[in-house]
Design an enzyme around this catalytic site. Sequence first.
Site, PDB file in Angstrom:
ATOM      1  N   GLU A 154      69.484  96.721  53.241  1.00 26.70           N
ATOM      2  CA  GLU A 154      68.160  96.957  52.683  1.00 26.70           C
ATOM      3  C   GLU A 154      68.157  96.343  51.293  1.00 26.70           C
ATOM      4  OE1 GLU A 154      65.609  97.357  50.612  1.00 26.70           O
ATOM      5  OE2 GLU A 154      65.969  99.507  50.220  1.00 26.70           O
ATOM      6  N   GLU A 211      64.433  89.931  46.009  1.00 27.13           N
ATOM      7  CA  GLU A 211      65.678  90.447  45.435  1.00 27.13           C
ATOM      8  C   GLU A 211      66.883  89.751  46.068  1.00 27.13           C
ATOM      9  OE1 GLU A 211      65.574  94.745  45.299  1.00 27.13           O
ATOM     10  OE2 GLU A 211      63.727  94.763  44.121  1.00 27.13           O
TER      11      GLU A 211
END
Lengths: 653, 653
Positions: free
Chosen positions: A453, A462
């Site tokens: 995740e 990210e």
Amino acid sequence: MPLGERLGDKSESRYCGVETEFDDDMPQLLSFNISSGGFDFVVSPLMNPTYRPSLMENDSKGSGVLPFAGSDLVLSPSQWSSHVVGKISSWIDLDSEDETLRMDSEIALKQEISWASHLSLQACLLPAPRGASCANYARCVNQILQGLNNMQLWLRIPLEKSDDDAVGGSSDHLVGGEIDSWEWWNSFRLLCEHHNQLSVVLDILSSLPSANSLGRWFGESVRAAIIHTNSFLTNARGYPCLSKRHQKLMTGFFNHSIQIVISGKPAHSLPIGSSELAANDADNHVEGMQRHPLRSYLDYVGYLYQRMDPLPEQERFELGYRDFLQSPLQPLMDNLEAQTYETFEKDTVKYIQYQRAICKALLDRIPDEQVSTITTVLMVVGAGRGPLVRAALQAAEETGRKLKVYAVEKNPNAVVTLHSLVKLEGWENNVTIVSSDMRCWDAPEKADILVSELLGSFGDNELSPECLDGAQRFLKLDGISIPSSYTSFIQPVTASKLYNDVKSHKDLLHFETAYVVKLHNVARLAPSQPVFTFTHPDNSKKKSNQRYKKLQFEIPSDTGSAMVHGFAGYFDATLYKDVHLGIEPSMATPNMFSWFAIFFPLRTPVCIRPGSPLEVHFWRCCGSTKVWYEWCVSSPSPSPLHNSNGRSYWVGL
Amino acid sequence: MPLGERLGDKSESRYCGVETEFDDDMPQLLSFNISSGGFDFVVSPLMNPTYRPSLMENDSKGSGVLPFAGSDLVLSPSQWSSHVVGKISSWIDLDSEDETLRMDSEIALKQEISWASHLSLQACLLPAPRGASCANYARCVNQILQGLNNMQLWLRIPLEKSDDDAVGGSSDHLVGGEIDSWEWWNSFRLLCEHHNQLSVVLDILSSLPSANSLGRWFGESVRAAIIHTNSFLTNARGYPCLSKRHQKLMTGFFNHSIQIVISGKPAHSLPIGSSELAANDADNHVEGMQRHPLRSYLDYVGYLYQRMDPLPEQERFELGYRDFLQSPLQPLMDNLEAQTYETFEKDTVKYIQYQRAICKALLDRIPDEQVSTITTVLMVVGAGRGPLVRAALQAAEETGRKLKVYAVEKNPNAVVTLHSLVKLEGWENNVTIVSSDMRCWDAPEKADILVSELLGSFGDNELSPECLDGAQRFLKLDGISIPSSYTSFIQPVTASKLYNDVKSHKDLLHFETAYVVKLHNVARLAPSQPVFTFTHPDNSKKKSNQRYKKLQFEIPSDTGSAMVHGFAGYFDATLYKDVHLGIEPSMATPNMFSWFAIFFPLRTPVCIRPGSPLEVHFWRCCGSTKVWYEWCVSSPSPSPLHNSNGRSYWVGL
């Protein structure tokens, strides 16, 4: 007194004002409308409406006293500033062909604002522009704004042109001709460079434009809405009420901190003595006081306010984040803090989705007849403090599959927590903790399932793609990645508050940065569209994480023109098969709070018109030490390229 | 060698280049085209055109040597930089739908530019954009520009889409479809934010667009024009020549420092041995050398260059001022220097006009029969070092009228010179010198005629109105002011050089300042229009020197779209009756050099299209200590208000 109490709502929209005529006797005006009338503030002319500077001069050397309503001493400073919004003389017309009127208007406007400033009023209401052009009006207001104290200037704009000559009251403001009144506001604020002390007050009449047209305003800086008594309908018992569409609009105003002001003469003759509808009935029985003629309108507005559902807990929690720009996390370059882990781990919905996805993957991979013979190797890459490890183990239990878990985490601080978690839960036989960056870990065996995740608000922002590229080395060729893919989305938005916050930094850097933000005071102008997609695992030969996407947005024809201050960005991830997770508004996972949207600003806002599509380009660029986005608009008119070479904003590898 | 010598012309347009194919042997290429061919530089591919990065990789680990034309050592550094313009591979297509081609293009473009940088070439020629969109191309070039040394990037733009498939040579650059090729340039440079190392090279074919469409380019940053051999006609003797329109365009290029490059295969088979037209015939007889196949085209271009009229003296004098921004004088607040007086006093045309005006006024005022009885009182306000005093006395002599002159001057340094002038000329009986500011002089008598020259490039911008208001006190009620009126004018211009010079300061102040400038590299997009008019004397009661003017400009429909970087400003003054003086282009006083134009920049250039008028607003604002202008555009899209409250630019009272 406020319209009511609503759990969590501390916004200004609890206060309701009333527009009044000029009154020499301000104390009496306040007493009548506020103390006994029940309103919270008055919007009142400060100067005698018969005053004209050019007539004064002929008046020889008079006393030099301008015909203001009383001296500053007639009210206390706090009365002036809490209860009075100055209403600038409505005869003012700075774009008149008549030069004397133009000159008079400029002098009077400056005198009145100066007086209001002297009184420390919080705001002055400027009359609506009149003709097609408002350049001289804007020039004069812009001059005033350059040297203004904290006072706000509220420009009155009719929501829709008046098609009714018998509007009465303030009908002189409502001349609209054929032009979209939003264009007045747009010209005015562009000429004044989005000055943050200039905002809009909308005049609401009985007819309303389309929902899309109304929607534009929720991205603009609207401070108040003036609702006219003749916009009200009459209910069966003779009381004023509003149409369903008006009610919905009022709720929108309440939710966006837009104050209501009631204006006009009473248009409903109530049965004498009746007051069933009045919520705060007691106020009406002050000895010898007459009931305020607009009291039934105020009561109805209060009723609408009180009728609203209370804010759900999550929204109350997020209130403080509304339209507040945050820099996105850099979890790869920086290590997250305990507090951050704490917050995200509370998002149970997210982990339920992961557990569902892992269950399905386990069931697909291990047929029931092999349950006892095969142990599945599952690696959680970016394990943090362990919530996905827990989800994986629970999925194994739920499906009855044997599982061996590796928990790979680069943050040594989180590894400490992981260790104690494993000990506490007695997972020592099932979980191996690896303190390493997944990109360089030398795995002792290959994984059947890779769980991660690493998603940001914009999906890949990210650096999930780069991290998973590194982890893919130790995934079996037929292995499964959860998530199996993710896609970013953008949509053009009006967001004047965000734009002004970015602008306030006065540098290029902030205009070329993407922000994480709980979008609220925003108008979404067109449905979002997909931007970049990443799929894992990706075994193709010439794999690249660079991306380029060209998008075209068309706004609905009944919106009218609108201003694009930037782009709202979202993601949607497919965890496994039909299990997805995401924040794209049309398919967002409900009750998940780990991600706010992302906002890509535009250095210069772009005005778009129906029929003339907005063409936008987004790039994901990869260098040896960083990844960044560049973006631009090429149509209707080309913008500069934003964030060239990642000069302002980048994510470190 | 240069095309020729032209008195005063040191511009780069003396040098002519030739576009070549790829040649491994750069020394031979230079020898053939320059030493013996007579060209000044070559525009040549640096890299083998068969190279594709994606094919190289499959080529296993090769030597790692890119297929450039020779090493940096094959030419001397000065040969590389003076004689070679790098031609970027023309197969490059950064906006292709084919992702491999797009990636190859980006890699090759960066490699070639990097190589050209390494060689310190002065410029590289970028191939023309291909499709409707050029955003990815612009993004990549913009990235390169951020880190580029001094090298220029020349973007090739066809002047008009090719309607001829058999164009040969470089026809692959000339795909234009239906779009106006200027739009390519405009998108590209907006995306790259007017980067000053990015400029245009125009491809000239046999057909030319309208004169208005061509005219736009003279305000853009055009560095070279590539003229194709098949754009040439054939003269009676079989030699290449150009159409009248092409000839005129070439002269325009020469006058705007735009270099010519000849391209293509020879399309004229000359009679063997004939060389009558060749101007520099001697060059052709180098022993054993073959005549360059494009020599007759070069000779013709040289002929066009040499045929031009030499620059008139005034233009030679002004060469150094072309497109050079100067701050306007503040003669009221500051005292002029001797050198400034010296320059302006040389402008005989100006004083002849004043003398003519004074003559006419004297004749009107004093009938022949009163010549001996009446002495006219003439006051020169702002007498400086005396040129207008002289003009007045000469007018008196010419008309036989008796004159008493007061010379009022506030600059004590100029008064010194005035005194010695009066003594030298023996004017003591006719001239009284007053060392005072005209606004506060207590005159001993009233004047019949008030003569002043307080005009700036924009008429009132050196505060002539305010000074003459002060002087009007001592003008008889039926007295005459020379000038009797003056009017300012503006017109929208494309002026990318001026815009970039303003932008280079990186502050708001310079974008809100008006500049005095000798306009040259400028496209005037529409006829100028009057802005503010002042009339003297003005005996009206409520006199104000504040002004507001709204103007609409429409560009001719055959121009296409164009960029407005700001406004050129001028003035025209009526000295007396039909005697005028001014710099407004359509009625400028010939051979007068005291005034250049004024330039009002726009903070963000505005693109205008035929049929959609440009609406502009100008204000003249007056405060107690200063006078200033504000300006804005309200249509097609509103600009910010420039110079609010005179925050950036003002003239001191």
